[in-house]
Design an enzyme around this catalytic site. Structure first.
Site, PDB file in Angstrom:
ATOM      1  N   GLY A  52       0.801  -1.223   0.000  1.00 27.38           N
ATOM      2  CA  GLY A  52       0.000   0.000   0.000  1.00 27.38           C
ATOM      3  C   GLY A  52       0.833   1.272   0.000  1.00 27.38           C
ATOM      4  O   GLY A  52       1.852   1.389  -0.685  1.00 27.38           O
ATOM      5  N   ALA A 112       5.861  -4.472  14.602  1.00 25.30           N
ATOM      6  CA  ALA A 112       6.302  -3.073  14.732  1.00 25.30           C
ATOM      7  C   ALA A 112       5.799  -2.414  16.014  1.00 25.30           C
ATOM      8  O   ALA A 112       6.321  -1.387  16.437  1.00 25.30           O
ATOM      9  CB  ALA A 112       5.847  -2.266  13.516  1.00 25.30           C
ATOM     10  N   ALA A 140      -1.108  -0.530   9.127  1.00 31.08           N
ATOM     11  CA  ALA A 140      -2.552  -0.800   9.089  1.00 31.08           C
ATOM     12  C   ALA A 140      -2.730  -2.210   9.619  1.00 31.08           C
ATOM     13  O   ALA A 140      -2.611  -3.177   8.887  1.00 31.08           O
ATOM     14  CB  ALA A 140      -3.066  -0.693   7.664  1.00 31.08           C
ATOM     15  N   TYR A 225      -7.334   8.746   6.371  1.00 32.61           N
ATOM     16  CA  TYR A 225      -8.370   8.906   5.354  1.00 32.61           C
ATOM     17  C   TYR A 225      -9.567   9.539   6.040  1.00 32.61           C
ATOM     18  O   TYR A 225      -9.896   9.170   7.169  1.00 32.61           O
ATOM     19  CB  TYR A 225      -8.750   7.542   4.755  1.00 32.61           C
ATOM     20  CG  TYR A 225      -9.854   7.620   3.726  1.00 32.61           C
ATOM     21  CD1 TYR A 225      -9.622   8.201   2.480  1.00 32.61           C
ATOM     22  CD2 TYR A 225     -11.124   7.129   3.992  1.00 32.61           C
ATOM     23  CE1 TYR A 225     -10.630   8.299   1.534  1.00 32.61           C
ATOM     24  CE2 TYR A 225     -12.144   7.218   3.047  1.00 32.61           C
ATOM     25  CZ  TYR A 225     -11.893   7.799   1.824  1.00 32.61           C
ATOM     26  OH  TYR A 225     -12.901   7.899   0.892  1.00 32.61           O
ATOM     27  N   TYR A 235     -16.893   5.270   8.755  1.00 37.15           N
ATOM     28  CA  TYR A 235     -15.475   5.618   8.814  1.00 37.15           C
ATOM     29  C   TYR A 235     -15.203   6.780   9.765  1.00 37.15           C
ATOM     30  O   TYR A 235     -14.910   6.567  10.936  1.00 37.15           O
ATOM     31  CB  TYR A 235     -14.939   5.923   7.396  1.00 37.15           C
ATOM     32  CG  TYR A 235     -13.448   5.725   7.309  1.00 37.15           C
ATOM     33  CD1 TYR A 235     -12.911   4.570   6.760  1.00 37.15           C
ATOM     34  CD2 TYR A 235     -12.559   6.665   7.823  1.00 37.15           C
ATOM     35  CE1 TYR A 235     -11.536   4.368   6.712  1.00 37.15           C
ATOM     36  CE2 TYR A 235     -11.192   6.478   7.777  1.00 37.15           C
ATOM     37  CZ  TYR A 235     -10.689   5.336   7.226  1.00 37.15           C
ATOM     38  OH  TYR A 235      -9.337   5.135   7.193  1.00 37.15           O
TER      39      TYR A 235
END
Length: 400
Positions: A52, A112, A140, A225, A235
């Protein structure tokens, strides 16, 4: 083995190493064709670098700016009997292609969110690069293992307050359905902020700063986003939006910290793209199929690579050295073309008209499906899918 796509729910359970490499090559070719990014950073760390926007960031830095790059990600390698994850093959291809051009590229594979990941990354920077000039945060993940307790926290892609019902597309059956999503509980909202908010970004920057590996003037960016009212209930106004607002909070704190040495921290708001992450969000596939068609017609469609190249060259590292334009929340806006009123009005009017029968004609749904498969290395031009391939690809990734 000969590898064919196998879809289950929102993921393709198989991947094609040669197809993944071809995808990476395509993005590199685009970047080179655009020409070098004048004031690009020379030592770049990308957290979440294997697919991505994170992968595109690493490509822009390396092949657009000639940067030495370190990538951190959590991917599964392939064996001779079973393909690994697409991100594994993407990262392997990136390293190989970068090194062929004489560029420094090293990667760390593991969680991570962990303290070990941060420490091993710091050690590698000290050993090889001294410091970094840019940190891209592009994780993500639906789950976060808390470093101190080992507890697993999960995010929820749900609305807040009331059940959300909308027209959507069942991507397995290619039919239009009514999708309903129950509202998130208080606990789920809190957990989503923990997993997808700004806390881990802050932990990374603070750890790097404390270790003295952030160069003066270091910039950091994290991706977000926002979308429009068509997707807001699930969202921006949903649990995920609360996490993204927490990213804004973190950006403000980090910007003050890095600003003291001439650096900056920004959230970059990007356009909707076909990713594994977006395909799992109800309503997004249908919205993406609609908006892509209109944006292509208007000549303003972008994928991950185009967006990120524009962010580097026209926002963060402009040729004339001037400061990036930001909105009133200090965000870089790369969703400006998607949010154009004519494009959004088109989607608003089209949404209620979509049926199973006209789906493929009125939207770019066919292209959506093709792009989804491409994420896993399938349907890429010039790849022989009848050829025998070995899913075990050699790498020298540092294991976390």
């Amino acid at each position: 083995m000969i590898i064919k796509p196998r879809i289950r729910g929102f993921i393709c359970t198989t991947t094609h190493p040669v197809g993944c490499e071809a995808n990476v090559k395509e993005q590199i070719a685009y970047t080179k064709a655009q020409g070098p990014i004048k004031n690009a950073p020379k030592r770049v760390l990308v957290v979440g670098a294997s697919s991505g926007y994170g992968l595109s960031s690493r490509i822009a830095a390396a092949f657009g700016g000639g940067a030495s790059t370190i990538g951190v990600f959590f991917e599964k390698e392939g064996t001779e009997k079973k393909p690994g994850t697409a991100g594994f093959y993407n990262a392997a291809a990136f390293e190989k292609l970068a090194r062929e051009e004489g560029l420094y590229a090293k990667s760390l594979n593991g969680d991570a969110f962990s303290n070990e990941a941060k420490q091993k990354t710091i050690d590698l920077i000290k050993e090889d690069l001294g410091q970094v000039d840019m940190v891209v945060y592009s994780l993500a993940s639906p789950v976060r293992k808390m470093p101190e307790t080992g507890e697993l926290i999960r995010s929820a892609l749900k609305p807040i307050g009331e059940t959300y019902t909308s027209t959507a597309v069942d991507t397995n059956k290619d039919v239009i359905i009514e999708a309903s999503v129950e509202p998130a509980t208080e606990e789920e909202i809190k957990d989503t902020v923990t997993v997808m908010g700004g806390e881990d970004w802050e932990l990374w920057i603070n750890a790097l700063s404390d270790a003295g590996v952030l160069a003066e003037g270091c910039k950091t960016v994290a991706y977000s986003y926002i979308g429009t009212e068509l997707t807001w209930p699930i969202y921006w106004d949903g649990a995920l939006g609360k996490a993204k607002m927490d990213l804004d909070r973190a950006a403000k704190a980090l910007n003050e910290k890095l600003g003291a040495t001439g650096g900056s921290a920004n959230v970059a708001v990007l356009k909707s793209v076909v990713t594994q992450a977006s395909s799992a969000i109800p309503v997004m596939p249908l919205y993406i199929a609609m908006v892509f068609k209109k944006m292509r017609e208007e000549g303003v469609h972008e994928g991950c690579m185009e967006q990120i190249y524009r962010m580097f060259s026209q926002r963060l590292y402009k040729e004339d050295g001037s400061a990036a334009e930001v909105d009133d929340m200090n965000r870089l806006r790369l969703d400006d073309w998607e949010l154009r009123e004519d494009i959004q009005q088109h989607c608003r009017e089209l949404w209620p008209q979509i049926t199973t029968e006209n789906l493929k004609e009125l939207t770019d749904y066919v292209e959506y499906k093709e792009e989804f498969l491409k994420l896993f290395g399938f349907g890429v031009e010039g790849v022989d899918y009848e050829a025998d391939v070995n899913p075990a690809v050699e790498t020298d990734f540092i294991q976390i």
